[in-house]
Enzyme design. Sequence first.
Site: not given
Length: 396
Positions: A82, A140-141, A179, A366
């Site tokens: 997306d 996802e956003e 991580r 973004h």
Amino acid sequence: MDLLEKAFDIIESKEARMIEIRRYLHENPELSFYETETSKFIKDFYNKKDCVVSNIGEGYGIVVDIKGGKPGKNIAIRADFDALPIKEETNLSFKSKNDGVMHACGHDAHTAYMLVLAETLIELKDEIEGDIRIIHQPAEEVPPGGAKSMIEAGCLDGIDAVIGIHVMSTMETGEIQYRAGNVQTGRANFRVTIKGKGGHGSMPHLANDAIVGAANFVTAIQTIVSRRVNPFDTAVVTIGSFDGKGSANVIKESVVLEGDVRIMNENLRELVRDEFERILRGISETYNLEYNLEYLDDYPVLFNDYALTEKVVGYLVRSGIKEVTSIIECPQQTPSEDFAYYAQVKPSCFFYVGAHEKGTTMYPHHNPKFNIDEKSMIISAKSMAAVVINYLSKEK
């Protein structure tokens, strides 16, 4: 030539096509939950390929199953597709054709590398031990995100592990970072309407000022982090919007505040929310106000499985990808990511591939000027190939 070397050679031969796909997707971005044409493009890509393609979930999610030629484990690899409601301000020849919509987070690159990787794995499937599921995820956003409904519909059924990659414009091309443990924040968002009694500015005693109460609330909730959260934990409470506009001589009857919460430990979620509501009740009582609270918990803290992450790092190090300059542990990341839902269900690892071309201006995700170094895609494809093939291979 071993299987991974073959995969690397095929991926290299398809690099131009990978770039072509990414640029097409970048030109034609679609917002979360409205990815009609993007979903169709992905499904069409697999037409007549030796795999099983299925729509899954409430939106435009797609899973692609590749059955290896030998029995073994089952791994899922995920890419989102997306875009964002941002007006693009780049000078790219392939900039967005959809005004006000932009691939400003790299999901076009995720999809492009994943399609080429999937095609490569299909070509090599007879030599692969185990099965591979490609998860092409929409939305996802925007909460509730695309992952949740795909999981509820069974996209992880029978899967042993899930792997994801995010290209990062804030990291130099050639870097891979990882991580173990809690790596990206969980999130909540809220909308508060505080209501008093409007009146004239010359007669404040006859009114009940919502702005005064709301202003004190903004200050008071900062004590959640400074006085209620352990200093060794991470939490952020943000007021991003304070809608109290009115006339200069009128006491405002109501105001609306919106914002979000970030936490790096799921144990903080209830604490922050309880303190938030307690302070809101206290402010309302103190200033004789009423309130309405909409508070939505959404993406969880993203947890990378310790044992799986150790394996992934080992695969990456041993694979000797020529384009990779370093593989290092990164600090915890403050943005949130709905890949976290997969990690709640199956052992998962989400790692990061640098996408900033050295010597160019770096724009964060973004941002309307966001762009990636397209070399990050071949690194992503090779990295994921290394993880998939090594994970599925039986220990010799």
